[in-house]
Design an enzyme around this catalytic site. Structure first.
Site, PDB file in Angstrom:
ATOM      1  N   TYR A 140       0.843  -1.203   0.000  1.00  0.00           N
ATOM      2  CA  TYR A 140       0.000   0.000   0.000  1.00  0.00           C
ATOM      3  C   TYR A 140       0.881   1.257   0.000  1.00  0.00           C
ATOM      4  CZ  TYR A 140      -2.732   3.813   2.031  1.00  0.00           C
ATOM      5  OH  TYR A 140      -3.290   5.042   2.284  1.00  0.00           O
ATOM      6  N   ILE A 206      -6.992  -5.462  20.336  1.00  0.00           N
ATOM      7  CA  ILE A 206      -5.801  -4.604  20.414  1.00  0.00           C
ATOM      8  C   ILE A 206      -4.624  -5.481  20.012  1.00  0.00           C
ATOM      9  CG2 ILE A 206      -4.310  -3.232  21.889  1.00  0.00           C
ATOM     10  CD1 ILE A 206      -6.657  -2.600  23.661  1.00  0.00           C
ATOM     11  N   ARG A 220      -0.616   6.369  17.699  1.00  0.00           N
ATOM     12  CA  ARG A 220      -0.864   6.935  16.369  1.00  0.00           C
ATOM     13  C   ARG A 220      -1.299   8.392  16.504  1.00  0.00           C
ATOM     14  NH1 ARG A 220       1.547   3.141  15.449  1.00  0.00           N
ATOM     15  NH2 ARG A 220       1.125   1.347  14.118  1.00  0.00           N
TER      16      ARG A 220
HETATM   17  N1  LIG Z   1      -8.350   7.219   5.751  1.00  0.00           N
HETATM   18  C1  LIG Z   1      -7.122   7.460   6.199  1.00  0.00           C
HETATM   19  O1  LIG Z   1      -6.858   7.479   7.410  1.00  0.00           O
HETATM   20  C2  LIG Z   1      -6.011   7.737   5.221  1.00  0.00           C
HETATM   21  C3  LIG Z   1      -4.703   7.883   5.707  1.00  0.00           C
HETATM   22  C4  LIG Z   1      -3.685   8.145   4.811  1.00  0.00           C
HETATM   23  C5  LIG Z   1      -3.959   8.301   3.460  1.00  0.00           C
HETATM   24  N2  LIG Z   1      -5.235   8.141   3.008  1.00  0.00           N
HETATM   25  C6  LIG Z   1      -5.489   8.289   1.567  1.00  0.00           C
HETATM   26  O2  LIG Z   1      -6.627   9.101   1.385  1.00  0.00           O
HETATM   27  C7  LIG Z   1      -7.356   8.691   0.233  1.00  0.00           C
HETATM   28  C8  LIG Z   1      -8.824   8.543   0.581  1.00  0.00           C
HETATM   29  O3  LIG Z   1      -8.983   7.618   1.642  1.00  0.00           O
HETATM   30  P1  LIG Z   1     -10.420   7.260   2.203  1.00  0.00           P
HETATM   31  O4  LIG Z   1     -10.251   6.851   3.611  1.00  0.00           O
HETATM   32  O5  LIG Z   1     -11.360   8.361   1.868  1.00  0.00           O
HETATM   33  O6  LIG Z   1     -10.766   5.955   1.330  1.00  0.00           O
HETATM   34  P2  LIG Z   1     -12.182   5.517   0.717  1.00  0.00           P
HETATM   35  O7  LIG Z   1     -12.032   4.073   0.354  1.00  0.00           O
HETATM   36  O8  LIG Z   1     -13.288   5.904   1.621  1.00  0.00           O
HETATM   37  O9  LIG Z   1     -12.284   6.395  -0.615  1.00  0.00           O
HETATM   38  C9  LIG Z   1     -11.618   6.082  -1.800  1.00  0.00           C
HETATM   39  C10 LIG Z   1     -12.590   6.322  -2.936  1.00  0.00           C
HETATM   40  O10 LIG Z   1     -11.904   6.090  -4.167  1.00  0.00           O
HETATM   41  C11 LIG Z   1     -12.760   5.333  -5.026  1.00  0.00           C
HETATM   42  N3  LIG Z   1     -11.881   4.609  -5.967  1.00  0.00           N
HETATM   43  C12 LIG Z   1     -10.959   3.659  -5.675  1.00  0.00           C
HETATM   44  N4  LIG Z   1     -10.346   3.240  -6.800  1.00  0.00           N
HETATM   45  C13 LIG Z   1     -10.883   3.955  -7.823  1.00  0.00           C
HETATM   46  C14 LIG Z   1     -10.666   3.990  -9.222  1.00  0.00           C
HETATM   47  N5  LIG Z   1      -9.796   3.177  -9.815  1.00  0.00           N
HETATM   48  N6  LIG Z   1     -11.372   4.863  -9.970  1.00  0.00           N
HETATM   49  C15 LIG Z   1     -12.288   5.679  -9.390  1.00  0.00           C
HETATM   50  N7  LIG Z   1     -12.551   5.693  -8.076  1.00  0.00           N
HETATM   51  C16 LIG Z   1     -11.856   4.828  -7.286  1.00  0.00           C
HETATM   52  C17 LIG Z   1     -13.564   4.445  -4.098  1.00  0.00           C
HETATM   53  O11 LIG Z   1     -14.774   3.991  -4.676  1.00  0.00           O
HETATM   54  C18 LIG Z   1     -13.792   5.378  -2.925  1.00  0.00           C
HETATM   55  O12 LIG Z   1     -14.978   6.130  -3.085  1.00  0.00           O
HETATM   56  C19 LIG Z   1      -6.685   7.409  -0.256  1.00  0.00           C
HETATM   57  O13 LIG Z   1      -5.885   7.725  -1.353  1.00  0.00           O
HETATM   58  C20 LIG Z   1      -5.831   6.964   0.901  1.00  0.00           C
HETATM   59  O14 LIG Z   1      -4.667   6.288   0.481  1.00  0.00           O
HETATM   60  C21 LIG Z   1      -6.262   7.854   3.853  1.00  0.00           C
END
Ligand SMILES: NC(=O)c1ccc[n+]([C@@H]2O[C@H](COP(=O)([O-])OP(=O)(O)OC[C@H]3O[C@@H](n4cnc5c(N)ncnc54)[C@H](O)[C@@H]3O)[C@@H](O)[C@H]2O)c1
Length: 324
Positions: A140, A206, A220
């Site tokens: 990831y 946990i 965290r």
């Molecule tokens: N949630 C966290 O704590 C966190 C932490 C660090 C980084 N991130 C990054 O933030 C971003 C959003 O995270 P999130 O928690 O909202 O995730 P999420 O899964 O809720 O949202 C991701 C969205 O992207 C869409 N998606 C995935 N692949 C796709 C594709 N090929 N084409 C079109 N749409 C697509 C999914 O349907 C979903 O709606 C991600 O890139 C993640 O790596 C999140």
């Protein structure tokens, strides 16, 4: 501005759309709904499209003026990425490259990228600043680091201006209660703890009780979703002012252990939260805390929600609305 939010039906993207609309931007969402929810998209224009589908994205960029792309679309489950790395490189890295290629063809100027603390791997020191070596320990994190590197090359070659924002742990929900976190499966601590509080889950696990931390459980850095969204607003302003591409670590700078989160959640909810100790998970560092001073200094960004109980309170209000 005309802004395309890719992944705007997901947790963070949907909150971003709400803020962009409040600020008067013209917002469009592209999402394949693999993980997101149609009813979380608050803007009128929605394209149910995979970002890797270049014929479909070409149509969107040719028919709509787009000044900036905010990119949230990716798969995010660390454990799944270890057992199925190809799924992560295909969607997160190749999918993003496909999107960028089309953006460049249409001379889209600005790109804001959701990156992650996972690009750093196990920390050599804490809190983690931008100079920390980047050495992801799971696919990831690796899939996202490759995008960060790709962006630097696309900037040099094509003048694409970008900001990579490396979130630590996004948490909480829209204070107005309209949106919240609904990952499936849910792997994040705060929603899991609150599901145990509401009775949707018997208990929470946990993972590890013998880490070198104050109480033996992992520490965290939790950042309120609205603070995260605000950082994106600052990032786009920064680019529009003509500043160079950059990457910033985003967090509260304060760490909370798993047990501290459970205690805070018990205080907020007034419920007892049952937990069981389980084995450590492979690749879980003991402490992951951000040094966000660069974002504070350069973007002028600060967090409004310093108290983790506020973050939990908003997430709890959302959990109480289940089923959404
Ligand atoms: N949630 C966290 O704590 C966190 C932490 C660090 C980084 N991130 C990054 O933030 C971003 C959003 O995270 P999130 O928690 O909202 O995730 P999420 O899964 O809720 O949202 C991701 C969205 O992207 C869409 N998606 C995935 N692949 C796709 C594709 N090929 N084409 C079109 N749409 C697509 C999914 O349907 C979903 O709606 C991600 O890139 C993640 O790596 C999140």
């Amino acid at each position: 501005m005309n802004i395309l939010v890719v992944g705007g039906a997901g947790y963070i993207g949907s909150h971003m759309v709400k803020q962009l609309l409040k600020d008067g931007h013209h917002v469009m969402v592209m999402d394949n709904l693999s993980k997101g929810y149609r009813d979380a998209v608050l803007c009128k224009t929605f394209f149910e499209i995979d970002m890797a589908d270049q014929a479909a994205t070409t149509k969107i960029f040719s028919e709509n003026p787009i000044d900036a792309v905010f990119h949230f679309a990716s798969f995010i489950e660390v454990g799944e990425s270890i057992s199925n790395p190809e799924k992560y490189f295909k969607n997160n890295t190749e999918g993003t490259q496909a999107l960028l290629e089309v953006m460049i063809q249409f001379h889209v100027k600005y790109f804001i990228f959701s990156s992650t603390a996972a690009i750093f791997g196990s920390p050599n020191y804490s809190p983690i600043d931008e100079r920390h070596p980047k050495s992801p320990i799971n696919p990831y994190g690796h899939s996202k680091l490759l995008v960060e590197e790709m962006l630097e090359r696309f900037d040099s070659a094509h003048g694409l201006r970008f900001v990579s924002l490396r979130y630590f742990n996004a948490a909480g929900a829209d204070p107005e209660g309209e949106l919240g976190e609904r990952h499936n499966p849910e792997t994040h601590l705060i929603p899991l703890v609150l599901q145990a509080a509401s009775g949707r889950r018997d208990s929470i696990s946990i993972f590890g009780s013998d880490y070198d931390t104050l109480d033996g459980t992992c520490v965290r850095d939790y950042i309120h979703i609205n603070d995260l969204v605000e950082a994106h607003m600052k990032a786009i302003t920064y680019l529009r002012q003509g500043h160079p591409s950059a990457a910033f670590n985003l967090g509260n700078g304060k760490g909370f252990s798993v047990k501290q989160i459970i205690e805070a959640a018990e205080e907020v909810t007034g419920k007892k939260i049952p937990f069981i100790f389980d084995e450590r998970r492979i690749g879980d560092p003991s402490i992951l805390v951000a040094d966000a001073s660069l974002a504070n200094d350069v973007l002028g960004w600060t967090t409004e929600y310093q108290d983790v109980r506020d973050i939990i309170k908003h997430a709890w209000n959302w959990e109480k609305k289940y089923p959404w």
